[in-house]
Design a protein around this motif. Sequence first.
Motif, mmCIF file in Angstrom:
data_model
loop_
_atom_site.group_PDB
_atom_site.id
_atom_site.type_symbol
_atom_site.label_atom_id
_atom_site.label_comp_id
_atom_site.label_asym_id
_atom_site.label_seq_id
_atom_site.Cartn_x
_atom_site.Cartn_y
_atom_site.Cartn_z
ATOM 1 N N LEU A 3 4.713 -0.341 12.227
ATOM 2 C CA LEU A 3 3.642 -1.282 12.581
ATOM 3 C C LEU A 3 2.738 -0.672 13.644
ATOM 4 O O LEU A 3 1.511 -0.711 13.562
ATOM 5 C CB LEU A 3 4.251 -2.596 13.084
ATOM 6 N N LYS A 4 3.407 -0.063 14.645
ATOM 7 C CA LYS A 4 2.643 0.527 15.749
ATOM 8 C C LYS A 4 1.760 1.678 15.237
ATOM 9 O O LYS A 4 0.599 1.802 15.619
ATOM 10 C CB LYS A 4 3.627 1.040 16.803
ATOM 11 N N ALA A 5 2.324 2.482 14.335
ATOM 12 C CA ALA A 5 1.607 3.666 13.854
ATOM 13 C C ALA A 5 0.469 3.314 12.899
ATOM 14 O O ALA A 5 -0.572 3.968 12.900
ATOM 15 C CB ALA A 5 2.587 4.627 13.167
ATOM 16 N N THR A 6 0.681 2.284 12.070
ATOM 17 C CA THR A 6 -0.278 2.032 10.986
ATOM 18 C C THR A 6 -1.015 0.708 11.118
ATOM 19 O O THR A 6 -2.027 0.493 10.444
ATOM 20 C CB THR A 6 0.446 1.999 9.624
ATOM 21 N N GLY A 7 -0.480 -0.224 11.914
ATOM 22 C CA GLY A 7 -1.059 -1.567 11.982
ATOM 23 C C GLY A 7 -0.760 -2.403 10.755
ATOM 24 O O GLY A 7 -1.237 -3.530 10.645
ATOM 25 N N VAL A 45 0.803 -1.229 0.000
ATOM 26 C CA VAL A 45 0.000 0.000 0.000
ATOM 27 C C VAL A 45 0.835 1.279 0.000
ATOM 28 O O VAL A 45 0.341 2.332 -0.390
ATOM 29 C CB VAL A 45 -1.016 0.039 1.175
ATOM 30 N N SER A 46 2.110 1.191 0.432
ATOM 31 C CA SER A 46 2.938 2.408 0.358
ATOM 32 C C SER A 46 4.414 2.070 0.341
ATOM 33 O O SER A 46 4.826 1.004 0.806
ATOM 34 C CB SER A 46 2.640 3.339 1.539
ATOM 35 N N ILE A 47 5.204 3.000 -0.204
ATOM 36 C CA ILE A 47 6.662 2.854 -0.272
ATOM 37 C C ILE A 47 7.290 4.164 0.193
ATOM 38 O O ILE A 47 6.923 5.237 -0.300
ATOM 39 C CB ILE A 47 7.131 2.586 -1.725
ATOM 40 N N LYS A 63 -0.922 -4.397 3.491
ATOM 41 C CA LYS A 63 -2.106 -4.946 4.136
ATOM 42 C C LYS A 63 -1.977 -6.470 4.062
ATOM 43 O O LYS A 63 -1.646 -7.034 3.010
ATOM 44 C CB LYS A 63 -3.361 -4.481 3.413
ATOM 45 N N LYS A 64 -2.216 -7.143 5.199
ATOM 46 C CA LYS A 64 -2.091 -8.606 5.248
ATOM 47 C C LYS A 64 -3.460 -9.254 5.201
ATOM 48 O O LYS A 64 -4.392 -8.789 5.856
ATOM 49 C CB LYS A 64 -1.441 -9.037 6.573
ATOM 50 N N ARG A 111 12.013 -10.459 14.996
ATOM 51 C CA ARG A 111 11.616 -9.114 15.432
ATOM 52 C C ARG A 111 10.092 -9.088 15.654
ATOM 53 O O ARG A 111 9.354 -9.831 15.006
ATOM 54 C CB ARG A 111 12.033 -8.066 14.400
ATOM 55 N N ASP A 112 9.676 -8.203 16.566
ATOM 56 C CA ASP A 112 8.244 -8.141 16.915
ATOM 57 C C ASP A 112 7.358 -7.931 15.701
ATOM 58 O O ASP A 112 6.303 -8.553 15.591
ATOM 59 C CB ASP A 112 8.001 -7.002 17.923
ATOM 60 N N SER A 113 7.817 -7.059 14.796
ATOM 61 C CA SER A 113 6.926 -6.697 13.687
ATOM 62 C C SER A 113 6.696 -7.859 12.730
ATOM 63 O O SER A 113 5.825 -7.806 11.884
ATOM 64 C CB SER A 113 7.476 -5.485 12.931
#
Lengths: 689, 689
Positions: A166-170, A128-130, A190-191, A413-415
Amino acid sequence: MTINLPRTLAMGGTLLLLGSFGMSTRLRADEGMWLFNDLPREMLKSAHGFDPTEEWARNIMLASVRFNSGGSASFVSSTGLVITNHHVASDTLYKISTAEHNYLEDGFWARTPADEVRAPDLELNQLVSIDDVTDRVNEAVPASLKPAEAFKARQAAMAKIEGESLKATGLRSDVVTLFGGARYHLYRYKKYTDVRVVWAPEAAIAFFGGDPDNFEFPRYNLDVSIFRVYEQGKPAKVDQFLRWSKNGPADGELVFVSGNPGNTQRQFTTAALKYLRDHRLPYVLDTLRRREIMLQQFGFEGEEQERRAHDDLFSVQNSRKAYTGMLQGLQNPAFIQQKERSEKKTLEQIQADPKLSSFAQAWSAIAEAQKRRTALVGQSAILASTPFSVAQTLVLMAAEDQKPSPERLREFRDSNRESLEQELYSPAPVYSDFERAKLADALAQFVEKRGGDSPLVQSVLAGKSPKERAAELIAGTQLADPEERRRVAAGGQAAVEQSTDPLIGLARTLDADFRRIRQETDELDEIERQAYAQITAAQVAMHGTSGYPDAKFTLRLAFGVVKGYREDGQDVPPWTTVGGAFRHEEAHGARPPWRLPSSWHEHRANLDPETPFNFVSTADIIGGNSGSPVINRAGEFVGIIFDGNIQSLTSDFFYSDDVGRAVSVHSSVIPVALRKVYGASSLADELGH
Amino acid sequence: MTINLPRTLAMGGTLLLLGSFGMSTRLRADEGMWLFNDLPREMLKSAHGFDPTEEWARNIMLASVRFNSGGSASFVSSTGLVITNHHVASDTLYKISTAEHNYLEDGFWARTPADEVRAPDLELNQLVSIDDVTDRVNEAVPASLKPAEAFKARQAAMAKIEGESLKATGLRSDVVTLFGGARYHLYRYKKYTDVRVVWAPEAAIAFFGGDPDNFEFPRYNLDVSIFRVYEQGKPAKVDQFLRWSKNGPADGELVFVSGNPGNTQRQFTTAALKYLRDHRLPYVLDTLRRREIMLQQFGFEGEEQERRAHDDLFSVQNSRKAYTGMLQGLQNPAFIQQKERSEKKTLEQIQADPKLSSFAQAWSAIAEAQKRRTALVGQSAILASTPFSVAQTLVLMAAEDQKPSPERLREFRDSNRESLEQELYSPAPVYSDFERAKLADALAQFVEKRGGDSPLVQSVLAGKSPKERAAELIAGTQLADPEERRRVAAGGQAAVEQSTDPLIGLARTLDADFRRIRQETDELDEIERQAYAQITAAQVAMHGTSGYPDAKFTLRLAFGVVKGYREDGQDVPPWTTVGGAFRHEEAHGARPPWRLPSSWHEHRANLDPETPFNFVSTADIIGGNSGSPVINRAGEFVGIIFDGNIQSLTSDFFYSDDVGRAVSVHSSVIPVALRKVYGASSLADELGH
């Protein structure tokens, strides 16, 4: 049928996932796997008179889908339908099959949404974004750091950016290394993790002609399957999807391919290519051939064993054929000599320029790194067995989770945790006879590579032959059960240390060795990353231009024209027809793998023999592009990539449109087959054709 | 089906033809491959109450036949009939086949002598005498000589003895190295070179169950073919032959096996075994697997291609399965540890005895030699391609013929010339598409092993990829034609030097490299020969006894009893029946390779289902024993060896009668099949049954 990432070997580690650098100063017509945020507008305009709008490109990007199991796909309806190759779907079709119901061989159609079958462990990604984060990544790595520390600092910076995003956008957030280390881009996806099978044809038509016809053309393969993504238990509503073309592409028409090419080595230095030629690829091929024989032998034991081995066997044969072609290309002295000449010229230019001369050491740094890589070939303590992989992941994860996320091995890593767990806790079946055979072979290869006298080998074997040891380990493990995996993971380091599961024990035994090799390869990756960044900088300084980076299994746009070629003095037309498929069957006496499924024979009279079946184009593709949509100027779906011809197998190293071609299923045959052969008109209606 | 010598690899060089030493101080029951001039009379008497007469042994020796293509056989009529395995005959059946007439697949029966088909290049040997020439050989090698000179002196002495013997007797004369170099025996053979095919069954019954059933038991294989030897254009009159037993062997009966076991490594030092385990066998298996895949791929191209690849494919699959079992045995730590303990004990005894302590250095000399052997693994410039082998032989022969016979490379000595030419000028067909595929693969492997930057590799490839180069070489060579081979050979060194044949050119390019490696291996052989001679001397000094030497593809007598075994908690009876074959087919749904030929179905009603088919015994056999007659106390033919079970595959290194078994065709089924299935009653009559 090519070109999803070789799953089996991808599991085995870092196959060809070397840092790579990409910058072509002279491109051939239609060359390139372009970044969506840096499309070759000039080239498209001058060569093809086409000037894509921002909206056109964005729509295609959002309609494109990545299968994290190793392939590409696209949205083709507002109701969440996703189309990909049968050989990309095969991993899922295999996992949902049983001795009684073989989805992979027999095909499937869910007449209603309630009949759609959920994939046990699929994750689909929509880009969705780069964003360019090069400066942030490089700021974290002062030039004074040694490679091992530089690697850690860089990984930490990337993990931090990903975690914050991840925290900011999910959204799933991955920092992607481009141009071998010259650029770092943050990709947000988006997953979709609730993915269900809607329709698949029989393997006999998806892979008509089998291994012998693989990478050949003309072809007649309905290498297509259709999934649907769900959200909150309901079919997802999708805004951007590809509309089905009425007639598909014409001869000579400009087409685009939007997908995720896996890995290329187009701008490798000659030292890096020689490492592949003389060490890495010979080892990979020896490994593939031994697996192929092992899987064939296992399949001889009975029809159910043949079914259990089928998906791996396809994957291994496909990779073996692809790598054989790649190595053949590298072994051609003309290719390497040409690379050497061009490299020599570049180096002379650099050394003659006082502003650039310091860059010259980048080439020798890469050459030195290849020597260290050579010593590591085949040493890996990663054994090709599903429950062993689970055990190793559990052992590593428990230890890594003691550290803050940015300091862990990257995959922990968490993300990335959700994606990791999707795979780790997969309820896909584990067959103990099959795992025993695979582990016995993997252990035997480990003994060969490390030597029977190695103390580590002796610990691993515990006084038994590889076959006896594998039998004991598989009989004793509980890790086939995903609940047991969750239990061990929940118990953390203590559970791992106290576990009496023999595979956890084996993973503990191998842990120090695994980490030693991993540390070495991480350090080599960093050395090459810095060197390729310098090479890129030198090239930009000399030529003032940037091209496309080597492929990294992230979204790219390729383009080309529908075009036949000449082979052995004959014209090969750009496409085949449904009638040709029946003639091809007849020419081979209908012997498997040239036997069309009975469904096609039953409905033959309803089929127009002139319906286009497969076609070729000059688009620049590679493994990972399997399932990529082929798109026309109007942004419509005109086909789906499923293979490259045998002449294109060297395109890891160089693109040529002389005779190398991408092979696609034509958009017209898909709704025809759905309506006339499979009686699935409602599905064809949903595709809008 | 095992156990002829692996032809394909045997061609490739010195596979396992290392010096070997044999002396068991503690034999297991029924262990041993005994010399006909040193039979274990005490053992036979005490264990089995049997005391063979000289005449009994001499009759068996003279009735035994060696196939120089790699197998064993026996005379079974006074009219020159020779019985062997179908898989030993297959080399000839393949060579006389064409696209129209497939002897190998379809079988054959010559109703009259005029219909018998001459083999293009077979040589059969009948051993007629054995003389000890140890002293003469050793006298020629003073202790002061360095290994390279010692090797030359020894080879010259052997060639001289052989040349004199040939001149004096007209018989093929070979000096055989026994006990790894402690003994040299002169073997004289009557040669038969006019050998004709009389009868062969279909491959579907000879190799019923195919690769999956290979090395398994129970089995149901009619792995038998019948030849006839001719002299002066007429069926040879044979004085000593085996008479057919009326009922075959009973359960528990003592039987003998007279044949030519190829190679064993029973008394190798642990250093030599570890070289096999960690270096030699992994390389051999990688090579076999790559050939197997290459042959499968070639066979996919069409039915005729499948036929052309069939014989090699069988041979490669058979070897791959055998070596996999052997390596599995070596990789079992328990086996090597036991060897190490026993070796340590021997060394301690030797070092404690001042008369023996100097022998200890033999073990370290062998260990040093293994390091040098390791560096040579895979380096060989021998490419697996028939016309290239011809070219290389022509190039070597022209140069060697400049020297006196005793100074030449051993295979070019005068006394071996007839046998060499029989093979060199074989009119067996050469298929250019098949040779192209084989040579392309061999060249690719050569590039892998020597590295693409090697100047020799660059000369060999001449700027092309392995595939392109192979196509050019095969298209350009005239050596498929035996007349051209004769022409070049007749022209001697000048013809070779002036030849423009591209394969002769390639052999010239590779000549220096071939000779360098050959010299190195010859020297290593000599070092090991001297060392194993010392080890033998030390053992005799300690234990005062000599056992049987390791196998060398010369005639040996083994013995054992007909005996079932237990497997997975089940009793496996010692034999199978004709009825069992039909049940086995049914159990596999008659899918190939479990489909019996139509001849067997047509005549099923005439067959007694209780007719014994195959049986197992504890006789000590190995590759090369294929086709060996199984003989009872009365000296009658009771069966024919064709395989060992999978548990016997480690018998290269150690014999065990726990569950390891030799597998034979029962004598009763052969005349039954001839009469009832093949309508060949006259042939059964000629066999006297």
